[in-house]
Motif scaffolding. Sequence first.
Motif, PDB file in Angstrom:
ATOM      1  N   GLU A   1       1.850   1.543  -3.601  1.00  0.00           N
ATOM      2  CA  GLU A   1       1.086   2.180  -4.179  1.00  0.00           C
ATOM      3  C   GLU A   1       1.092   3.650  -4.054  1.00  0.00           C
ATOM      4  OE1 GLU A   1      -2.415   0.339  -3.737  1.00  0.00           O
ATOM      5  OE2 GLU A   1      -1.487  -1.643  -4.461  1.00  0.00           O
TER       6      GLU A   1
ATOM      7  N   THR B   1      -6.202   6.756  -1.914  1.00  0.00           N
ATOM      8  CA  THR B   1      -5.645   4.661  -1.373  1.00  0.00           C
ATOM      9  C   THR B   1      -5.120   5.769   0.282  1.00  0.00           C
ATOM     10  OG1 THR B   1      -5.079   5.319  -3.600  1.00  0.00           O
ATOM     11  CG2 THR B   1      -3.863   3.853  -1.834  1.00  0.00           C
TER      12      THR B   1
ATOM     13  N   MET C   1       1.097  -1.116  -0.091  1.00  0.00           N
ATOM     14  CA  MET C   1      -0.779   0.136  -0.271  1.00  0.00           C
ATOM     15  C   MET C   1       0.909   0.941  -0.245  1.00  0.00           C
ATOM     16  SD  MET C   1      -3.204  -1.128   2.320  1.00  0.00           S
ATOM     17  CE  MET C   1      -2.173  -1.244   3.995  1.00  0.00           C
TER      18      MET C   1
END
Length: 121
Positions: free
Chosen positions: A76, A105, A73
Amino acid sequence: MTTSRDGRAPLGDRRVRRTQKALQRALIELVEERDLSRLGVADVAGRAGVSRSTFYDHYRDVHELAEAACTVMIDELIGAVPGPGAVSVDPARDAPQKLLAFFTTLAEHAGLYRALLGPSG
């Protein structure tokens, strides 16, 4: 070539990536429902639709899975932010969109971040 923990399948193998992604997704879903400290391997494996032994082929415990999921994560998130010297046709439009993607996100996975950071995080 790097292999999975048990040495059976290469880490680049599509099946390995698919299983790891399923386990990470299951963990993220479960952390939204319960505290990370109350989750067991059986909970995560069941939600991901894999056996406990398959879980252990990839991770030692739920905390190692949580670290791996967080790493993905964060990668990302970093990818969503324009880097220095990034070439853009319309920077005035692209920068806000990139920042929106970054914070979207971040918000989507807030439960896991909170669980890993703890109550004072």
